[in-house]
Design a protein around this motif. Sequence first.
Motif, PDB file in Angstrom:
ATOM      1  N   GLN A 148       0.825  -1.212   0.000  1.00 19.90           N
ATOM      2  CA  GLN A 148       0.000   0.000   0.000  1.00 19.90           C
ATOM      3  C   GLN A 148       0.859   1.261   0.000  1.00 19.90           C
ATOM      4  O   GLN A 148       0.753   2.140   0.858  1.00 19.90           O
ATOM      5  N   THR A 149       1.733   1.313  -0.990  1.00 21.37           N
ATOM      6  CA  THR A 149       2.602   2.468  -1.201  1.00 21.37           C
ATOM      7  C   THR A 149       2.047   3.288  -2.358  1.00 21.37           C
ATOM      8  O   THR A 149       1.710   2.739  -3.408  1.00 21.37           O
ATOM      9  N   TYR A 150       1.966   4.589  -2.163  1.00 21.72           N
ATOM     10  CA  TYR A 150       1.400   5.477  -3.177  1.00 21.72           C
ATOM     11  C   TYR A 150       2.307   6.675  -3.400  1.00 21.72           C
ATOM     12  O   TYR A 150       3.017   7.103  -2.484  1.00 21.72           O
ATOM     13  N   ALA A 151       2.261   7.214  -4.605  1.00 21.44           N
ATOM     14  CA  ALA A 151       2.972   8.458  -4.927  1.00 21.44           C
ATOM     15  C   ALA A 151       1.995   9.402  -5.612  1.00 21.44           C
ATOM     16  O   ALA A 151       1.225   8.987  -6.491  1.00 21.44           O
ATOM     17  N   PHE A 152       2.035  10.668  -5.192  1.00 21.11           N
ATOM     18  CA  PHE A 152       1.106  11.660  -5.732  1.00 21.11           C
ATOM     19  C   PHE A 152       1.837  12.957  -6.040  1.00 21.11           C
ATOM     20  O   PHE A 152       2.944  13.202  -5.560  1.00 21.11           O
ATOM     21  N   VAL A 153       1.196  13.787  -6.828  1.00 17.46           N
ATOM     22  CA  VAL A 153       1.711  15.113  -7.143  1.00 17.46           C
ATOM     23  C   VAL A 153       0.753  16.136  -6.549  1.00 17.46           C
ATOM     24  O   VAL A 153      -0.464  16.076  -6.791  1.00 17.46           O
ATOM     25  N   ALA A 154       1.285  17.070  -5.773  1.00 21.51           N
ATOM     26  CA  ALA A 154       0.460  18.066  -5.079  1.00 21.51           C
ATOM     27  C   ALA A 154       0.133  19.240  -5.996  1.00 21.51           C
ATOM     28  O   ALA A 154       0.533  19.278  -7.162  1.00 21.51           O
ATOM     29  N   ARG A 168       2.798  20.883  -7.926  1.00 24.42           N
ATOM     30  CA  ARG A 168       3.448  19.956  -8.871  1.00 24.42           C
ATOM     31  C   ARG A 168       4.689  19.278  -8.282  1.00 24.42           C
ATOM     32  O   ARG A 168       5.558  18.803  -9.000  1.00 24.42           O
ATOM     33  N   ARG A 169       4.742  19.189  -6.976  1.00 26.23           N
ATOM     34  CA  ARG A 169       5.859  18.523  -6.304  1.00 26.23           C
ATOM     35  C   ARG A 169       5.384  17.159  -5.784  1.00 26.23           C
ATOM     36  O   ARG A 169       4.325  17.055  -5.166  1.00 26.23           O
ATOM     37  N   PRO A 170       6.170  16.115  -6.023  1.00 26.97           N
ATOM     38  CA  PRO A 170       5.726  14.757  -5.680  1.00 26.97           C
ATOM     39  C   PRO A 170       6.012  14.381  -4.226  1.00 26.97           C
ATOM     40  O   PRO A 170       6.943  14.886  -3.604  1.00 26.97           O
ATOM     41  N   PRO A 182       3.008   7.541   7.626  1.00 25.47           N
ATOM     42  CA  PRO A 182       4.316   7.618   6.961  1.00 25.47           C
ATOM     43  C   PRO A 182       4.196   8.356   5.624  1.00 25.47           C
ATOM     44  O   PRO A 182       3.525   7.892   4.700  1.00 25.47           O
ATOM     45  N   ALA A 183       4.836   9.503   5.532  1.00 30.72           N
ATOM     46  CA  ALA A 183       4.774  10.327   4.322  1.00 30.72           C
ATOM     47  C   ALA A 183       6.062  11.126   4.206  1.00 30.72           C
ATOM     48  O   ALA A 183       6.666  11.497   5.223  1.00 30.72           O
ATOM     49  N   ALA A 184       6.475  11.376   2.987  1.00 26.13           N
ATOM     50  CA  ALA A 184       7.712  12.126   2.768  1.00 26.13           C
ATOM     51  C   ALA A 184       7.719  12.702   1.366  1.00 26.13           C
ATOM     52  O   ALA A 184       7.119  12.137   0.444  1.00 26.13           O
ATOM     53  N   PRO A 185       8.415  13.826   1.183  1.00 25.07           N
ATOM     54  CA  PRO A 185       8.602  14.336  -0.176  1.00 25.07           C
ATOM     55  C   PRO A 185       9.458  13.370  -0.982  1.00 25.07           C
ATOM     56  O   PRO A 185      10.324  12.691  -0.421  1.00 25.07           O
ATOM     57  N   ILE A 186       9.209  13.263  -2.271  1.00 27.92           N
ATOM     58  CA  ILE A 186      10.082  12.503  -3.154  1.00 27.92           C
ATOM     59  C   ILE A 186      11.175  13.465  -3.594  1.00 27.92           C
ATOM     60  O   ILE A 186      10.974  14.305  -4.472  1.00 27.92           O
ATOM     61  N   ASN A 187      12.313  13.357  -2.955  1.00 24.80           N
ATOM     62  CA  ASN A 187      13.388  14.327  -3.122  1.00 24.80           C
ATOM     63  C   ASN A 187      14.267  14.046  -4.328  1.00 24.80           C
ATOM     64  O   ASN A 187      14.464  12.892  -4.720  1.00 24.80           O
ATOM     65  N   THR A 188      14.848  15.099  -4.864  1.00 27.97           N
ATOM     66  CA  THR A 188      16.003  14.952  -5.737  1.00 27.97           C
ATOM     67  C   THR A 188      17.221  14.709  -4.841  1.00 27.97           C
ATOM     68  O   THR A 188      17.145  14.850  -3.609  1.00 27.97           O
TER      69      THR A 188
END
Length: 392
Positions: A230-236, A239-241, A310-316
């Motif tokens: 149950q892992t998800y990725a979204f764009v806010a 426009r940052r994921p 559990p949530a975090a920005p998808i960082n460069t």
Amino acid sequence: MPGPLEGVTVLEMANVITGPYAGMLLADLGAEVIKVEMPGTGDLFRHWAGDKNQFSPPFAAFNRNKKSVTINVKTTRGVECYLRLAASVDVILENFRPGTLDRMGVGYNAVKEINPRIVYCAISGMGQSGPDSHRPTYDAIAQALSGLWSQLTEMNDPEPVGPPLCDQLGGLYAAYGVLGALLHRAGTGQGQRLDVSMLGAAMGFQTNAVAGYLMQSDVADKFSRAKRSQTYAFVAADRRPFAIHLSTPDKFWRGLADATERPDLLSDPRFKTKTDRIANYEALRAELAGVFETRDRDEWVERLQARDVPAAPINTIAEALDEPQVRHLEMVRTFGQGDEALELVGFPVDYAVTPAEPGDRPPLVGEHTDSVLRSIGLGAEDIEGLRSESAI
């Protein structure tokens, strides 16, 4: 302070990633790692993509804390010099194609004759034997053949992805194997040969996917693990994921419903249990995607974390290095001193008694040739003679 491998000497006869990465991991633990390079040119990664520096970023990434000697094992005197050095070390790492060093007279059998306690780790693409052992293999080929790539991309429109996983997994398993062989030798006095392949490392890494197939005939794809965990990725909205993980406990799911102000999700029959959410992963993903487009990323991450989701920005990489927790872990260390110092990623294991501390910058080609050869009993005239014959 000495590291846990203080007193262990490693001879690294390797180029590019797998062997050098294994050597660097052992060096980080305190081993003396002597890198053998061809006179003049050195490791292929030194001038990767036309970089004119003595160490390009790819070379620096895998070669800190080492000494460099130049020996040309294509010459008779070079072979003699290499074997004399090999007789004095504990470990040899090499990543040439199977049989290459044997044909040059510096392979395992030649070394074992003069150093029966040697731990000899041969790293290859496909293994030292078998129908494909002769094939040229790079990271992409090992990813493709092992099935790993199929879990990282769309199979009907495949694209190269990510870092050199199989290269570095091969190096990681090689270092791991060497540690086990050293422990065995400490108790028995017996050296041995290790065979580590990139293909085998990639297969060994996929414990979950292989078990799923062998036990339930489940063929993993790009979303298999994401659905189960149950892992998800979204764009806010900005426009940052960002990423969310909802596996267990169930409070994560309830916290998400509260953070998104969507209590109706809890009673929706499609999403009521974790099993339901796995079965209807795409539907839930679509429901949440619209919700998460309504606020900026920082606000969503803050709202989710406030509810212990559990949530975090998808960082460069640039953003990751600026993360407060990354800075706290001191994952960027300085290697070397003065004008020659380099900042590189540090060793991620924190030993309480024998810490792996930052050491030297990557070596220049042949920087330590004379001092290393003197340490095995060669005099100035011997060294000059070897150099005049292009053996070093």
